[in-house]
Design a protein around this motif. Structure first.
Motif, mmCIF file in Angstrom:
data_model
loop_
_atom_site.group_PDB
_atom_site.id
_atom_site.type_symbol
_atom_site.label_atom_id
_atom_site.label_comp_id
_atom_site.label_asym_id
_atom_site.label_seq_id
_atom_site.Cartn_x
_atom_site.Cartn_y
_atom_site.Cartn_z
ATOM 1 N N PHE A 184 0.966 -1.152 0.058
ATOM 2 C CA PHE A 184 0.005 0.001 0.047
ATOM 3 C C PHE A 184 1.016 1.156 -0.047
ATOM 4 O O PHE A 184 1.775 1.397 0.822
ATOM 5 N N TYR A 185 0.779 1.982 -1.000
ATOM 6 C CA TYR A 185 1.591 3.135 -1.023
ATOM 7 C C TYR A 185 0.821 4.227 -0.438
ATOM 8 O O TYR A 185 -0.224 4.647 -0.711
ATOM 9 N N ILE A 186 1.542 5.215 0.500
ATOM 10 C CA ILE A 186 0.595 6.047 1.244
ATOM 11 C C ILE A 186 1.314 7.352 0.877
ATOM 12 O O ILE A 186 2.416 7.767 1.092
ATOM 13 N N ASN A 187 0.376 8.344 0.172
ATOM 14 C CA ASN A 187 0.546 9.695 -0.182
ATOM 15 C C ASN A 187 0.355 10.538 1.023
ATOM 16 O O ASN A 187 -0.634 11.231 1.153
ATOM 17 N N LYS A 239 3.488 14.317 -23.799
ATOM 18 C CA LYS A 239 3.947 15.629 -23.666
ATOM 19 C C LYS A 239 4.855 15.365 -22.583
ATOM 20 O O LYS A 239 4.959 14.328 -21.887
ATOM 21 N N ASP A 240 5.763 16.389 -22.422
ATOM 22 C CA ASP A 240 6.973 16.393 -21.413
ATOM 23 C C ASP A 240 6.285 16.638 -20.111
ATOM 24 O O ASP A 240 5.040 17.446 -20.051
ATOM 25 N N ARG A 241 6.683 16.096 -19.054
ATOM 26 C CA ARG A 241 6.104 16.338 -17.639
ATOM 27 C C ARG A 241 7.072 17.037 -16.783
ATOM 28 O O ARG A 241 8.276 16.830 -16.597
ATOM 29 N N VAL A 242 6.603 17.953 -15.755
ATOM 30 C CA VAL A 242 7.336 18.903 -15.037
ATOM 31 C C VAL A 242 7.622 17.988 -13.679
ATOM 32 O O VAL A 242 6.825 17.194 -13.372
ATOM 33 N N GLU A 291 8.996 23.147 -5.731
ATOM 34 C CA GLU A 291 8.280 21.988 -5.119
ATOM 35 C C GLU A 291 8.203 20.958 -6.252
ATOM 36 O O GLU A 291 8.019 21.084 -7.441
ATOM 37 N N PHE A 292 8.163 19.595 -5.737
ATOM 38 C CA PHE A 292 8.020 18.493 -6.655
ATOM 39 C C PHE A 292 6.633 18.349 -7.146
ATOM 40 O O PHE A 292 5.733 18.644 -6.477
ATOM 41 N N THR A 293 6.244 17.780 -8.662
ATOM 42 C CA THR A 293 4.954 17.555 -8.701
ATOM 43 C C THR A 293 4.761 16.149 -8.236
ATOM 44 O O THR A 293 5.609 15.629 -7.678
ATOM 45 N N TYR A 294 3.518 15.663 -8.444
ATOM 46 C CA TYR A 294 2.968 14.461 -7.710
ATOM 47 C C TYR A 294 3.715 13.317 -8.342
ATOM 48 O O TYR A 294 3.963 12.267 -7.642
ATOM 49 N N ILE A 295 4.198 13.473 -9.744
ATOM 50 C CA ILE A 295 4.623 12.297 -10.253
ATOM 51 C C ILE A 295 6.335 12.071 -9.775
ATOM 52 O O ILE A 295 6.777 11.007 -9.618
ATOM 53 N N THR A 296 7.056 13.159 -9.373
ATOM 54 C CA THR A 296 8.393 12.850 -8.883
ATOM 55 C C THR A 296 8.446 11.913 -7.845
ATOM 56 O O THR A 296 9.541 11.142 -7.693
ATOM 57 N N PRO A 297 7.938 11.872 -6.773
ATOM 58 C CA PRO A 297 8.058 10.780 -5.641
ATOM 59 C C PRO A 297 7.758 9.508 -6.200
ATOM 60 O O PRO A 297 8.227 8.423 -5.702
ATOM 61 N N ASP A 298 6.795 9.761 -7.131
ATOM 62 C CA ASP A 298 6.189 8.448 -7.874
ATOM 63 C C ASP A 298 7.358 7.539 -8.527
ATOM 64 O O ASP A 298 7.491 6.538 -8.536
ATOM 65 N N ILE A 299 8.039 8.596 -9.316
ATOM 66 C CA ILE A 299 9.174 8.089 -10.042
ATOM 67 C C ILE A 299 10.312 7.339 -9.075
ATOM 68 O O ILE A 299 10.749 6.102 -9.130
ATOM 69 N N ALA A 300 10.600 8.187 -7.890
ATOM 70 C CA ALA A 300 11.546 7.576 -6.836
ATOM 71 C C ALA A 300 11.027 6.289 -6.509
ATOM 72 O O ALA A 300 11.751 5.389 -6.108
ATOM 73 N N TYR A 301 9.704 6.385 -6.045
ATOM 74 C CA TYR A 301 9.034 4.893 -5.534
ATOM 75 C C TYR A 301 9.196 3.799 -6.482
ATOM 76 O O TYR A 301 9.624 2.724 -5.989
#
Length: 533
Positions: free
Chosen positions: A160-163, A277-280, A287-297
């Motif tokens: 379970f990934y906790i945001n 499209k490219d993503r920030v 600040e990070f966008t929501y995808i950045t921690p997800d990439i690290a995850y």
RNA sequence: GCCCUCGUAGCUCAGGGGAUAGAGCAGUGGCCUCCGGAGCCAUGAGCGCAGGUUCGAAUCCUGCCGAGGGCGCCA
């Protein structure tokens, strides 16, 4: 097992015929009984190799097979455009019964995985409120899929990934504080009844962020446990911030040259990897966008040594899949090891009226309420009736019904009936001879043989279900097995007035095998197998 | 506009490139001296449309129509 022995026989017949290269042999159970017990299309499928008329080739194949005297095979025939149909003696089904009794709970569970490490990530809801009915499908599917993997020899981790970081959590904490202080919640806050309830519980000196986080996650865990869903791992997004792994992921991406700075922000060049499209990654405010921690995850998931990553997402997140796959590919990982299963939406009805779900719609059904109303078994079974690719409509009253029209009850009833017969055996003081001393050839009624046929399909069903990530195939098969058992129960009395002790013995072993297989199948989908209903 | 999933019987849904497309509910008609009739059996009705690939398509490909969902420096 019969499939293996027939496949081997066909293989050696093809060798004897000198067919090069040897084609894959497909054996199937024909849809119609007139077409025999088993059938192969190899004469048709290998036409490109032998170049002959399929029926003529099939005739040679049949002659070869006949010379082999394959066990259990009564007769062979060529049908249609060139199928070879196998008609078997009932003895092959008696072997099935013996297999079940010998193997017990391991019957019908092929070791496909050989210990392969699989990570299944599912639910992963924000810790800002209770789970609602909309989470049920992903939770139940993810868990049933995990059980299916386990039953077929995989080493599964449920995660379970906790945001637990970011704007949503801050809004939630602010809402708790405001509610606690008797103020109105912020504009972007959470206003559901549960917020008021929890705020009232919150001690005055508590940190609303930490307290709310614990309160909410504890409740999510409790609700899932009531559904029979337990996680091996709860992965915190915050843990990556403190540990620096998000920065490591960014450094990795920089070194790989797949990012670019523009307009004050850092962008992932995801269009190089199939995104539209490219993503920030890092906003102009730092600040990070929501995808950045997800990439690290996901970088972390690969690093933990899993060879298959499965993410279960709801249909409302499917647009995220392409960029996530692009991101893992940008990190140099094999995106084929990441499999995203999308669950389509479920429409809940009560008396034909849609029951609205959704945190902001005012009248949402909590998952806990759903479990209260229909029970964990019925919830799980009903949600697993259909494949996840189709939108599903379920009626709450039908789901909760305790009658044979309800599939979960129908299957559990088959198991309970088997148990009731076995109880009767004890009550009657019947002394059942060992299986080796039982005359199974007395099982000659079509009903009895149909039960054995249904049992014999378990292994194939498991292979297909896990291959297609489709637990509902197990459900479909369980319903067929239960139907066969009910028919047997109705027509073949184990302790009937004119049933001989020898027939009683054979039927008791059949009941035992049925009970065992039903319980095992129910276990794979996480539904209980009560002895009485 | 673009992307994803779906479209099978009156309803809810199965269906591994194979032979005459299945099940439950609803409808109709049968079956109760005995292990739970909370049942069993029989019966009518269907692959959204049009092309293509193939010996063979509900299944694979293309287009169209219809339903749901998604397309942010929101998460």
């Amino acid at each position: 097992m019969i499939r293996e022995s027939l496949t081997a026989a066909i293989g050696s017949a093809l060798d004897a015929m000198g067919l090069e290269p040897r084609p894959d042999v497909h054996l199937e159970r024909p849809a119609r009984r007139e077409h025999g017990d088993w059938s192969t299309n190899v004469a048709l499928a290998s036409k490109g190799i032998h170049g002959r008329n399929p029926r003529e080739f099939a005739a040679d194949l049949v002659a070869q097979l006949e010379s082999q005297n394959v066990a259990h095979v009564d007769s062979l025939e060529i049908a249609g455009p060139g199928f070879v149909n196998f008609r078997l003696a009932d003895t092959w089904l008696f072997d099935v019964l013996v297999d079940v009794i010998d193997a017990g709970d391991t019957y019908g569970k092929p070791d496909i995985g050989a210990g392969r490490k699989v990570l299944v990530e599912f639910v992963s809801s924000n810790p800002t409120g209770p789970l609602h009915a909309g989470h049920a499908r992903g939770a139940i599917y993810g868990d049933a899929l995990s059980r299916l993997f386990e039953a077929t020899g995989h080493d599964v981790t449920r995660e379970f990934y906790i945001n637990d970081r970011g704007v949503q959590m801050q809004n939630f904490a602010a809402s708790l504080s405001a509610m606690r202080a008797g103020e109105s919640v912020p504009a972007d806050g959470y206003a559901g009844p549960y917020v008021a309830k929890w705020a009232a519980e919150m001690p005055a000196d508590a940190d609303p962020f930490e307290w709310g986080y614990e309160r909410c996650l504890g409740y999510i865990d409790e609700t899932l446990r009531r559904l029979g869903v337990t996680f091996d791992s709860w992965f915190s997004e915050r843990s990556m911030v403190g540990g620096g792994s998000i920065e490591e992921a960014l450094t990795d991406l920089r070194e790989r040259g797949v990012v670019v700075e523009a307009e004050g922000a850092l962008w992932l060049r995801s269009t190089d990897f199939g995104d539209d499209k490219d993503r920030v990654l890092v906003k102009s405010d730092g600040e990070f966008t929501y995808i950045t921690p997800d990439i690290a995850y996901h970088r972390n998931k690969y690093a933990r040594g899993f060879s298959l990553l499965i993410n279960v997402f709801g249909a409302d997140h499917h647009g995220y899949v392409t960029r996530l796959r692009a991101a893992v590919e940008a990190l140099g990982h094999d995106p084929d090891e990441l499999e995203v299963r999308i669950t389509q939406m479920v429409r809940l009805e009560r008396d034909g009226e849609e029951v609205k779900i959704g945190k902001r719609s005012g009248v949402f059904i909590e998952l806990a309420d759903l479990i209260d109303e229909v029970g964990a078994d019925a919830t799980r079974f009903t949600y697993l009736l259909q494949g996840i690719d189709s939108q599903q409509t379920v009626d709450l009253a039908a789901m909760a019904a305790r009658s044979m029209e309800n599939p979960v009850y129908y299957v559990q009833m088959a198991h309970a009936r088997a148990c009731s017969i076995l109880r009767k055996e004890s009550a009657e003081g019947f002394r059942r001879p060992a299986l080796a001393d039982a005359d199974l050839t007395l099982l000659s009624d079509a009903r009895e043989l149909d039960v054995l046929r249904a049992i014999s399909e378990m292994n194939d069903v498991m292979i297909l279900a896990v291959r297609d990530r489709a637990p509902h195939k197990v459900i479909t098969w369980l319903r067929e097995l239960a139907a066969a058992f009910h028919g047997f129960f109705h027509d073949c009395y184990v302790f009937g007035n004119d049933t001989s002790p020898e027939v009683t013995t054979a039927r008791l072993w059949l009941v035992e095998a049925s009970r065992s297989t039903l319980a095992s199948g129910l276990g794979i989908v996480g539904v209980s197998a009560p002895e009485e209903l």
